[in-house]
Structures are given as structure tokens and as C-alpha cells.
Design an enzyme around this catalytic site. Structure first.
Site, PDB file in Angstrom:
ATOM      1  N   LEU A 277      -1.503  -0.426  14.218  1.00  0.00           N
ATOM      2  CA  LEU A 277      -0.676  -0.535  15.419  1.00  0.00           C
ATOM      3  C   LEU A 277      -0.666   0.767  16.216  1.00  0.00           C
ATOM      4  CD1 LEU A 277       2.327  -2.564  13.936  1.00  0.00           C
ATOM      5  CD2 LEU A 277       0.176  -3.381  14.920  1.00  0.00           C
TER       6      LEU A 277
ATOM      7  N   HIS B 114      -7.352   9.785  -1.967  1.00  0.00           N
ATOM      8  CA  HIS B 114      -6.714   9.767  -0.653  1.00  0.00           C
ATOM      9  C   HIS B 114      -7.510  10.515   0.415  1.00  0.00           C
ATOM     10  CE1 HIS B 114      -2.434   9.407   1.250  1.00  0.00           C
ATOM     11  NE2 HIS B 114      -3.377   9.145   2.119  1.00  0.00           N
TER      12      HIS B 114
ATOM     13  N   ARG C 196      10.595  -7.123  12.557  1.00  0.00           N
ATOM     14  CA  ARG C 196       9.197  -6.752  12.798  1.00  0.00           C
ATOM     15  C   ARG C 196       8.341  -6.988  11.565  1.00  0.00           C
ATOM     16  NH1 ARG C 196      10.341  -1.087  16.067  1.00  0.00           N
ATOM     17  NH2 ARG C 196      11.120  -2.054  18.010  1.00  0.00           N
TER      18      ARG C 196
ATOM     19  N   ASP D 169       0.830  -1.200   0.000  1.00  0.00           N
ATOM     20  CA  ASP D 169       0.000   0.000   0.000  1.00  0.00           C
ATOM     21  C   ASP D 169       0.865   1.250   0.000  1.00  0.00           C
ATOM     22  OD1 ASP D 169      -2.888   1.173   0.642  1.00  0.00           O
ATOM     23  OD2 ASP D 169      -1.450   2.226   1.925  1.00  0.00           O
TER      24      ASP D 169
ATOM     25  N   TYR E 237       3.252   9.685  -0.482  1.00  0.00           N
ATOM     26  CA  TYR E 237       4.376   9.046   0.192  1.00  0.00           C
ATOM     27  C   TYR E 237       5.687   9.199  -0.576  1.00  0.00           C
ATOM     28  CZ  TYR E 237       0.508   6.456   2.444  1.00  0.00           C
ATOM     29  OH  TYR E 237      -0.633   6.089   3.095  1.00  0.00           O
TER      30      TYR E 237
ATOM     31  N   SER F 237     -10.511   6.885   0.418  1.00  0.00           N
ATOM     32  CA  SER F 237      -9.861   6.843   1.718  1.00  0.00           C
ATOM     33  C   SER F 237     -10.253   8.081   2.503  1.00  0.00           C
ATOM     34  CB  SER F 237      -8.330   6.790   1.549  1.00  0.00           C
ATOM     35  OG  SER F 237      -7.676   6.749   2.797  1.00  0.00           O
TER      36      SER F 237
ATOM     37  N   GLN G 135     -10.532   2.985   2.827  1.00  0.00           N
ATOM     38  CA  GLN G 135      -9.405   2.890   3.762  1.00  0.00           C
ATOM     39  C   GLN G 135      -9.496   4.002   4.802  1.00  0.00           C
ATOM     40  OE1 GLN G 135      -4.689   3.717   3.423  1.00  0.00           O
ATOM     41  NE2 GLN G 135      -5.389   2.082   2.052  1.00  0.00           N
TER      42      GLN G 135
ATOM     43  N   SER H  71       6.625  -1.248   8.847  1.00  0.00           N
ATOM     44  CA  SER H  71       7.857  -1.269   9.623  1.00  0.00           C
ATOM     45  C   SER H  71       9.026  -1.227   8.656  1.00  0.00           C
ATOM     46  CB  SER H  71       7.940  -2.548  10.483  1.00  0.00           C
ATOM     47  OG  SER H  71       9.161  -2.561  11.222  1.00  0.00           O
TER      48      SER H  71
END
Length: 341
Positions: free
Chosen positions: A256, A162, A302, A101, A106, A193, A227, A297
Site C-alpha cells: 500500500l 531479513h 481496514r 508475517d 518487529y 528478504s 520478500q 493495519s
């Protein structure tokens, strides 16, 4: 491979878990709370039939409204530096993730694609998103062409708007551009999203208008995925219910909680009970709620550990203990933006 109709998919499991012998197809609106053994832990589906026995694995998929499948476990790359992204995505794919994703915002789409191209393109589901505050027909159309050129992937599995910012007319234009991209074979599935329920209701109106304007049913496109930031402290029950009624797959970013809840008594207790990390407990919570979590991560250990969530299950009592009754987001929250914004 296990297929859940309405939104989710998994790939090779680093634990070499045995795959189910048969393929199961159900609607995402029927996914209530699935356990590792495959029992339905909430009420029967709308057809009053219990879900068939199945086991969640890293190969589990959800069937989208578009007809394509999406892996249920995704790998997020928000704030992952472009210089690190290719390595992280490669390590994720090796660990069993088959769903990456990204987003224009980004600035690491090309780095994601570099890693994906070194594996089997058809086996990796790639998502990207339209840059926030840039809505409009021509803008979205040109962004999709740029995404295709920069990634070199040939097609985009999923493109999301987005954020809803831009106003009603721009949102409609942008959706129309996505629909045309699907028709042109550039994009396979589309969605949104960070839309609030009011934005989602408006989108349904826009789809009906586009069907009328463009020549009939289906010409307005179908919403396949939504999303949002979702975790026990921001479950967004109203939005999830809206999507479930329409068979729209729901993805959870920040599953998380950006690490802000480490040490939370109930999560710590469940981690100790199951012999798992707190991160694994939260990811498993998302999976059993029928969500598509997108953990991220940059740490190899992880990345692997976050995919090792298929050898245990949370009980009904465990799941209920994570019903916090609060609404505390850790990221932005465009869902509350007025329609005119």
C-alpha cells in the site's frame, strides 16, 4: 481450496465466497496475471498451455519449493506495537487471513503467536525473520531456538534472512543454519528478504557449495520465498523474473506504499471505476501479478476491507495503467548493498 504451486495461499473469506470445486496446482513461474474469473491475461505458460479456469479467493494457496503451501494474502505487523499485535492478528484471522508475517526486528513475534494459539495452529501460516546485522551460523541457530521458545508454536512455517548485510561468509553460514533447522523439523520453509540479484546469484553458489560439502543434492536447501518492497512504483521486475524462473514465491511488503500514494490519479480513477478503495486496488494488483501481498493495519475496518478483494478484477488495461516505469521505494533498500557489506 485453490493451490498455486510456487508461493501463495488464502483462507476463509469474510464475504463467504464459494470455494472452487477442484484444487488447481500450477507453478509460480507460470502465474502471469490472473483475473477473478480465472482467465490468464498474459501469454501462455512455458508449456504453451493456458492456465486452467480458476478464481482467486481468500483460500488461494501457492505450493512452495519446500512442498508446503503458503496463503497468498498475508497480514503484516511491521511497527505494530506488541500491546496491539495480538488484537490485530486475532481480528485478521477472524477476517479470513491465514498468513501472519512478523520478524525478530518487529519485537512482536510472541504477541502474534498468542493470537495464533487461540485458533487452529495448523491452519495459520507464520513467518518470522532473522534480525538484520546479526548473521552467522551460531547466531541464526540460537535465534531460531529463541523464536520457538518465545512463540510456543512448535514449528515455524517460514524463516527468512531479513537482509543481506554481513558479507558473503556470514550469509553462507546463516543459510546453512536455516537448512539445518529445516532438517531438524524446527522450520518448514526458508528464504530471503531484501536480497538483490547479485545476492541471489551468490546464494545459488552457496547452495551448490553446501551440497558438495554436506553430501549431495538437496543438502544445500531450497529457496522457497523471497520478500521485497513491491508495488506499482517499485515493481522490481528483475528480481521477480529471477524468482519466477526458479519457482520461488515472491512476497510484497509495503503493497500500500505506506499510504504515500493516496490520491494518485490512476489509482483514484481505478478505485472509482470499480467501486473500491485505493488500498483494495493496490492489493488486487499484487494478487493478479502472482505476488503475495502483506498489507498491514491496526484499524479493524481496514483489516477486514483489505481482505475484501475477490469480488472484482482489474482488466488488462487497468493493469497496464499501473505500469509506472519508476523505481521509488518508500522503505529501506538493501538490494543495492555491495556483496562485501
Amino acid at each position: 481450496m485453490c493451490v498455486l504451486q510456487g508461493g501463495v495461499a488464502f483462507r476463509r473469506c469474510p464475504l463467504r465466497l464459494k470455494k472452487p470445486a477442484t484444487t488447481l496446482v500450477i507453478r509460480s513461474s507460470d502465474i502471469k496475471s490472473l483475473t477473478c474469473s480465472g482467465r490468464q491475461t498474459s501469454q501462455p505458460t512455458k508449456s504453451n498451455q493456458l492456465l486452467p479456469k480458476m478464481a482467486l479467493t481468500i483460500d488461494t494457496k501457492v505450493k512452495l519449493n519446500s512442498g508446503w503451501d503458503i496463503p497468498q494474502l498475508g497480514f503484516g505487523v511491521y511497527q505494530t506495537p506488541p500491546s496491539e499485535t495480538s488484537r490485530c492478528v486475532s481480528e485478521a484471522i477472524k477476517a479470513g487471513y491465514a498468513h501472519i508475517d512478523s520478524a525478530a526486528y518487529y519485537n512482536n513475534e510472541a504477541a502474534c503467536a498468542q493470537a495464533i494459539r487461540s485458533f487452529s495452529r495448523e491452519k495459520i501460516f507464520f513467518t518470522t525473520k532473522i534480525m538484520p546485522y546479526t548473521l552467522g551460523f551460531e547466531s541464526v541457530r540460537s535465534q531460531i531456538d529463541r523464536m520457538l521458545n518465545e512463540t510456543g508454536l512448535g514449528y515455524l512455517d517460514l524463516v527468512l534472512i531479513h537482509a543481506p548485510y554481513g558479507g558473503s561468509a556470514k550469509r553462507k553460514e546463516s543459510w546453512k543454519a536455516l537448512v539445518e533447522a529445516v532438517e531438524a523439523g524446527k522450520v518448514r520453509s526458508i528464504g530471503v528478504s531484501n536480497y538483490g540479484v547479485a545476492h541471489l546469484d551468490e546464494l545459488e553458489t552457496h547452495i551448490a557449495e553446501l551440497e558438495e560439502e554436506r553430501g549431495g543434492k538437496g543438502k544445500g536447501g531450497v529457496i522457497s520465498v523471497g520478500q521485497w518492497e513491491i508495488h506499482p512504483w517499485c515493481p522490481r521486475d528483475d528480481i521477480v523474473e529471477w524468482c519466477n524462473k526458479r519457482n520461488i514465491a515472491v512476497e510484497a511488503y509495503c503493497p500500500l506504499v505506506q499510504g504515500n500514494r493516496w490520491g494518485e490519479p490512476i489509482v483514484k480513477k481505478l478505485a472509482e471505476k470499480h467501486g473500491k478503495s485505493e488500498a483494495q486496488i493496490l492489493i488486487r494488483w499484487s494478487l493478479q501479478r502472482g505476488l503475495i501481498p502483506l498489507p498491514k493495519s491496526v484499524t479493524p475496518e481496514r483489516i477486514v476491507a483489505n481482505a475484501q478483494v475477490y469480488d472484482f478484477e482489474l482488466t488488462d488495461e487497468d493493469m497496464k495503467s499501473l505500469d509506472t516505469g519508476v523505481y521509488e521505494h518508500v522503505s529501506w533498500d538493501p538490494t543495492t548493498a555491495p556483496l562485501e557489506d
